[in-house]
Design an enzyme around this catalytic site. Sequence first.
Site, PDB file in Angstrom:
ATOM      1  N   HIS A 181     -10.468  -5.059  -0.405  1.00 53.48           N
ATOM      2  CA  HIS A 181      -9.260  -5.492   0.413  1.00 53.48           C
ATOM      3  C   HIS A 181      -8.860  -6.664  -0.203  1.00 53.48           C
ATOM      4  O   HIS A 181      -9.568  -7.917   0.118  1.00 53.48           O
ATOM      5  CB  HIS A 181      -9.727  -5.665   1.954  1.00 53.48           C
ATOM      6  CG  HIS A 181      -8.645  -6.135   3.039  1.00 53.48           C
ATOM      7  ND1 HIS A 181      -9.024  -7.015   4.200  1.00 53.48           N
ATOM      8  CD2 HIS A 181      -7.297  -6.149   2.653  1.00 53.48           C
ATOM      9  CE1 HIS A 181      -7.693  -7.302   4.571  1.00 53.48           C
ATOM     10  NE2 HIS A 181      -6.956  -6.874   3.701  1.00 53.48           N
ATOM     11  N   HIS A 299      -1.969   0.003   8.999  1.00 54.31           N
ATOM     12  CA  HIS A 299      -2.069   0.697   8.076  1.00 54.31           C
ATOM     13  C   HIS A 299      -2.316   2.243   8.328  1.00 54.31           C
ATOM     14  O   HIS A 299      -3.125   2.370   9.149  1.00 54.31           O
ATOM     15  CB  HIS A 299      -3.203   0.213   6.929  1.00 54.31           C
ATOM     16  CG  HIS A 299      -2.961  -1.142   6.277  1.00 54.31           C
ATOM     17  ND1 HIS A 299      -2.509  -1.303   5.217  1.00 54.31           N
ATOM     18  CD2 HIS A 299      -2.886  -2.498   7.059  1.00 54.31           C
ATOM     19  CE1 HIS A 299      -2.400  -2.561   4.421  1.00 54.31           C
ATOM     20  NE2 HIS A 299      -2.551  -3.104   5.817  1.00 54.31           N
TER      21      HIS A 299
END
Length: 309
Positions: A181, A299
């Site tokens: 990430h 997301h």
Amino acid sequence: MLPTKSQFSLSSATGIRKTHQESRSTPSKMLRLVIALMVASCTVSALKIGAFNIQAFGDSKINNPEVCTIIMKILQRYDIVLIQEVRDADLSAVTTMMTELNGDLSEPTYSYVVSDTLGRDTYKERYLFVYRNDKASVHDSYHYHDHNMYTGEDTFSREPFVVTFHAPGTVIKDFVLVPLHSAPKAAVQEIDALYDVYVDACEKCQSDNIIFLGDFNADCSYVTTSDWDSIRMYSSGDFTWLIADDIDTTVGKSNCAYDRIVISGADLHSAIVPDSAKVFNFQAKYKLTQEQALAVSDHYPVELELMSA
């Protein structure tokens, strides 16, 4: 020359159920049923792997009944799933999530492996892998360390947590998952540095069958067209990007391919189920409003399947 990028779509699977009425059918029907059951007994479903940035995952999100219900449905799609943006210092939210996943079963269906809290300042996250015990097990794991005490260089905001999985029901058996990430403003540098993680993981894990996955922030203003040539994993022919640049992985009004899956290794390439890598649009699947979907995350998960043995 840039590697070819391909997008995959998931194939559906059918099940076979024997009813009481069928057990009293004619011999010809019984014969067909026996043959069908024999075929089914020889078939093992493919291993489904996902990566999901559950925005700001913590106690408040998992304790929201409506949101928790959707998260459970999503996670139960997968045999192994990477969860990102885990904001859970004491793992209380993870404990609640695992209790919900396993219910009252005496033998838990799901287990997990989780990274340390990662981040440069007071903002911390974890990488969390949840997996089905009957499909996979963790062979080994380690945190990639990129901080150079002499130069002060520290590329990753959240260093990859490298995990080797053993999945005996797949044709490949063993493979490595590397999550990322990235920090949005450093996405180019962090994605490029995954090549160094690749070299390190190949040596430490003794395998180049590696799946890199997660919210790379690999599109729109964070990674532009002109940036790709400077990203080694993109320009090298050793890697295949399975989520294409024109795929939207976001729930909101943006249209960006932030979330990616990248693979390396000849054996792993041949183990991917054709047309299986894609985005899972849970908003459409569960008929949610955008407000309801955004309460879960901004997301969508990305996913792929590995062939059964």
